[in-house]
Design a protein around this motif. Structure first.
Motif, PDB file in Angstrom:
ATOM      1  N   ASP A   1      -4.034 -10.429   5.822  1.00  0.00           N
ATOM      2  CA  ASP A   1      -4.693  -9.138   5.563  1.00  0.00           C
ATOM      3  C   ASP A   1      -4.592  -8.219   6.781  1.00  0.00           C
ATOM      4  O   ASP A   1      -4.358  -7.016   6.652  1.00  0.00           O
ATOM      5  N   VAL A   2      -4.771  -8.799   7.968  1.00  0.00           N
ATOM      6  CA  VAL A   2      -4.674  -7.990   9.196  1.00  0.00           C
ATOM      7  C   VAL A   2      -3.257  -7.437   9.336  1.00  0.00           C
ATOM      8  O   VAL A   2      -3.054  -6.274   9.703  1.00  0.00           O
ATOM      9  N   ALA A   3      -2.271  -8.276   9.036  1.00  0.00           N
ATOM     10  CA  ALA A   3      -0.868  -7.839   9.133  1.00  0.00           C
ATOM     11  C   ALA A   3      -0.611  -6.659   8.197  1.00  0.00           C
ATOM     12  O   ALA A   3       0.110  -5.710   8.551  1.00  0.00           O
ATOM     13  N   THR A   4      -1.212  -6.705   7.020  1.00  0.00           N
ATOM     14  CA  THR A   4      -1.046  -5.609   6.052  1.00  0.00           C
ATOM     15  C   THR A   4      -1.673  -4.320   6.581  1.00  0.00           C
ATOM     16  O   THR A   4      -1.164  -3.223   6.374  1.00  0.00           O
ATOM     17  N   ARG A   5      -2.778  -4.515   7.310  1.00  0.00           N
ATOM     18  CA  ARG A   5      -3.500  -3.352   7.849  1.00  0.00           C
ATOM     19  C   ARG A   5      -2.738  -2.682   9.004  1.00  0.00           C
ATOM     20  O   ARG A   5      -2.867  -1.484   9.220  1.00  0.00           O
ATOM     21  N   TYR A   6      -1.984  -3.475   9.760  1.00  0.00           N
ATOM     22  CA  TYR A   6      -1.270  -2.943  10.929  1.00  0.00           C
ATOM     23  C   TYR A   6       0.229  -3.247  10.842  1.00  0.00           C
ATOM     24  O   TYR A   6       0.768  -3.993  11.667  1.00  0.00           O
ATOM     25  N   PRO A   7       0.915  -2.653   9.871  1.00  0.00           N
ATOM     26  CA  PRO A   7       2.334  -2.997   9.654  1.00  0.00           C
ATOM     27  C   PRO A   7       3.235  -2.613  10.825  1.00  0.00           C
ATOM     28  O   PRO A   7       4.311  -3.202  10.975  1.00  0.00           O
ATOM     29  N   ALA A   8       2.813  -1.661  11.653  1.00  0.00           N
ATOM     30  CA  ALA A   8       3.681  -1.202  12.737  1.00  0.00           C
ATOM     31  C   ALA A   8       3.577  -2.073  13.989  1.00  0.00           C
ATOM     32  O   ALA A   8       4.395  -1.948  14.899  1.00  0.00           O
ATOM     33  N   LEU A   9       2.569  -2.947  14.050  1.00  0.00           N
ATOM     34  CA  LEU A   9       2.389  -3.745  15.273  1.00  0.00           C
ATOM     35  C   LEU A   9       3.071  -5.102  15.147  1.00  0.00           C
ATOM     36  O   LEU A   9       2.834  -5.826  14.171  1.00  0.00           O
ATOM     37  N   PRO A  10       3.907  -5.483  16.133  1.00  0.00           N
ATOM     38  CA  PRO A  10       4.491  -6.822  16.106  1.00  0.00           C
ATOM     39  C   PRO A  10       3.384  -7.879  16.081  1.00  0.00           C
ATOM     40  O   PRO A  10       2.373  -7.746  16.774  1.00  0.00           O
ATOM     41  N   LEU A  11       3.593  -8.918  15.271  1.00  0.00           N
ATOM     42  CA  LEU A  11       2.556  -9.935  15.078  1.00  0.00           C
ATOM     43  C   LEU A  11       3.038 -11.310  15.534  1.00  0.00           C
ATOM     44  O   LEU A  11       4.119 -11.763  15.148  1.00  0.00           O
ATOM     45  N   PHE A  12       2.218 -11.944  16.354  1.00  0.00           N
ATOM     46  CA  PHE A  12       2.467 -13.305  16.830  1.00  0.00           C
ATOM     47  C   PHE A  12       1.296 -14.171  16.377  1.00  0.00           C
ATOM     48  O   PHE A  12       0.149 -13.779  16.549  1.00  0.00           O
ATOM     49  N   ILE A  13       1.609 -15.328  15.787  1.00  0.00           N
ATOM     50  CA  ILE A  13       0.529 -16.222  15.368  1.00  0.00           C
ATOM     51  C   ILE A  13       0.719 -17.583  16.025  1.00  0.00           C
ATOM     52  O   ILE A  13       1.850 -18.005  16.310  1.00  0.00           O
ATOM     53  N   GLN A  14      -0.403 -18.231  16.286  1.00  0.00           N
ATOM     54  CA  GLN A  14      -0.349 -19.560  16.898  1.00  0.00           C
ATOM     55  C   GLN A  14      -1.429 -20.426  16.279  1.00  0.00           C
ATOM     56  O   GLN A  14      -2.512 -19.933  15.941  1.00  0.00           O
ATOM     57  N   PRO A  15      -1.150 -21.733  16.096  1.00  0.00           N
ATOM     58  CA  PRO A  15      -2.202 -22.597  15.572  1.00  0.00           C
ATOM     59  C   PRO A  15      -3.319 -22.744  16.585  1.00  0.00           C
ATOM     60  O   PRO A  15      -3.077 -22.752  17.799  1.00  0.00           O
ATOM     61  N   GLY A  16      -4.543 -22.864  16.091  1.00  0.00           N
ATOM     62  CA  GLY A  16      -5.684 -23.080  16.974  1.00  0.00           C
ATOM     63  C   GLY A  16      -5.671 -24.490  17.527  1.00  0.00           C
ATOM     64  O   GLY A  16      -5.241 -25.435  16.868  1.00  0.00           O
ATOM     65  N   ASN A  17      -6.142 -24.600  18.751  1.00  0.00           N
ATOM     66  CA  ASN A  17      -6.250 -25.906  19.412  1.00  0.00           C
ATOM     67  C   ASN A  17      -7.716 -26.332  19.411  1.00  0.00           C
ATOM     68  O   ASN A  17      -8.538 -25.739  20.116  1.00  0.00           O
ATOM     69  N   PRO A  18      -8.070 -27.352  18.625  1.00  0.00           N
ATOM     70  CA  PRO A  18      -9.471 -27.766  18.565  1.00  0.00           C
ATOM     71  C   PRO A  18      -9.891 -28.650  19.736  1.00  0.00           C
ATOM     72  O   PRO A  18     -11.072 -28.932  19.912  1.00  0.00           O
ATOM     73  N   GLU A  19      -8.904 -29.068  20.540  1.00  0.00           N
ATOM     74  CA  GLU A  19      -9.210 -29.984  21.656  1.00  0.00           C
ATOM     75  C   GLU A  19      -9.174 -29.186  22.957  1.00  0.00           C
ATOM     76  O   GLU A  19      -8.119 -29.038  23.545  1.00  0.00           O
ATOM     77  N   VAL A  20     -10.313 -28.671  23.377  1.00  0.00           N
ATOM     78  CA  VAL A  20     -10.300 -27.763  24.521  1.00  0.00           C
ATOM     79  C   VAL A  20     -11.003 -28.313  25.764  1.00  0.00           C
ATOM     80  O   VAL A  20     -11.190 -27.597  26.739  1.00  0.00           O
ATOM     81  N   ASP A  21     -11.345 -29.594  25.735  1.00  0.00           N
ATOM     82  CA  ASP A  21     -11.994 -30.194  26.902  1.00  0.00           C
ATOM     83  C   ASP A  21     -10.956 -30.448  27.990  1.00  0.00           C
ATOM     84  O   ASP A  21     -10.052 -31.257  27.809  1.00  0.00           O
ATOM     85  N   PRO A  22     -11.071 -29.743  29.154  1.00  0.00           N
ATOM     86  CA  PRO A  22     -10.045 -29.891  30.191  1.00  0.00           C
ATOM     87  C   PRO A  22      -9.969 -31.303  30.779  1.00  0.00           C
ATOM     88  O   PRO A  22      -8.964 -31.654  31.398  1.00  0.00           O
ATOM     89  N   SER A  23     -11.018 -32.111  30.567  1.00  0.00           N
ATOM     90  CA  SER A  23     -10.997 -33.469  31.126  1.00  0.00           C
ATOM     91  C   SER A  23     -10.323 -34.464  30.172  1.00  0.00           C
ATOM     92  O   SER A  23     -10.122 -35.624  30.522  1.00  0.00           O
TER      93      SER A  23
END
Ligand SMILES: C[S@@+](CC[C@H](N)C(=O)[O-])C[C@H]1O[C@@H](n2cnc3c(N)ncnc32)[C@H](O)[C@@H]1O
Ligand SMILES: Nc1nc2[nH]cc(C(=O)O)c2c(=O)[nH]1
Ligand code: SF4
Ligand SMILES: [Mg+2]
Length: 236
Positions: free
Chosen positions: A170-192
């Protein structure tokens, strides 16, 4: 003018791990403080105010001296991230770097527009999908696009699930002129903790398969390259 900046960390040179400039040499300047608190944020050390005593108060000149030192005086693209850097005034830092041939990219969620966006070489707007539990103020977001003016503006959207995916479409449809990059979310964010690389690859494959099946050919689909190399280690 030239008010001190709250800086969580300055590091590099490394590579830009995400989005339009992936793989490009860069030094990161991570601003302290954020008006959001995404449930899956991988940079909470620059968000939670309980960490604010660890953020340095630095003048733009001090930040610039550190960037110059880390890059050995060789011009590259400086990545301003955070937290939300748009809370603060980065215009003096950008002026200092531009005078010596450096370029500046900035990552922000698009909740606060600043005149200095127009000084950037690239503005990366990363609106937050439903899984973040934050909500986009689209009027503020559009003000960010307007503030950037002729500066190169791109979209980067993190996708955790089917709902985020449909939202990104939906966002892509709203902003057709802007280049779009997508990335999967990382659920493991504990630096340790180490990151499960097989799981990270599987999330990327899930996203590629989904877009391919839908014949959604608009976005570039990328991993977080720094996570594949260094996991959630800080300062890389
Ligand atoms: C830490 S944020 C800082 C800049 C700004 N606050 C923003 O969100 O764009 C930088 C980028 O990391 C992304 N990010 C944060 N946590 C993530 C996670 N767990 N998985 C994937 N990307 C994440 C954000 O969506 C954003 O594009
Ligand atoms: N190498 C590297 N690439 C990045 N791209 C976006 C980052 C961020 O946290 O803003 C980031 C980061 O922290 N490290
Ligand atoms: S807007 Fe960016 S820095 Fe702020 S909480 Fe969300 S991902 Fe983290
Ligand atoms: Mg990050």
């Amino acid at each position: 003018m030239n008010a001190p900046l709250r800086i969580a960390e300055i590091f590099g040179p490394t590579i830009q791990g995400e989005g339009a400039l992936i793989g490009e040499a860069t030094v990161f300047v991570r601003a302290g403080g954020c008006d959001y608190r995404c449930v899956w944020c991988d940079s909470l050390h620059a968000v939670d105010s309980e960490n604010r005593h660890q953020w340095a108060k630095m003048t733009p000149q001090q930040v610039w001296d550190r960037v110059h030192d880390l890059s050995g005086g060789v011009p590259l693209t400086v990545s301003i991230s955070g937290g939300n850097p748009a809370i603060q005034d980065f215009a003096p830092l950008i002026d200092l770097g531009h005078a010596q041939g450096y370029r500046f990219a900035c990552e922000t969620q698009g909740s606060i527009a600043k005149p200095w966006f127009a000084d950037l070489d690239m503005l990366v707007l990363s609106p937050k999908p439903p899984s973040s539990k934050e909500f986009v103020d689209w009027a503020a977001f559009d003000a960010c696009i307007a503030a950037a003016g002729a500066a190169n503006t791109v979209l980067k959207i993190v996708i955790f699930d089917d709902t985020d995916y449909q939202w990104a479409r939906d966002v892509a449809t709203r902003y057709p002129a802007l280049p779009l990059f997508i990335q999967p979310g990382n659920p493991e964010v504990d630096p340790s903790q180490p990151v499960d690389l097989n799981a990270a690859t599987a999330r990327l494959e899930w996203l590629v398969n989904k877009a391919s099946t839908d014949r959604w050919f608009t976005p570039r689909i990328l991993p977080q390259l720094h996570v594949l190399i260094w996991g959630n280690k800080r300062g890389v």
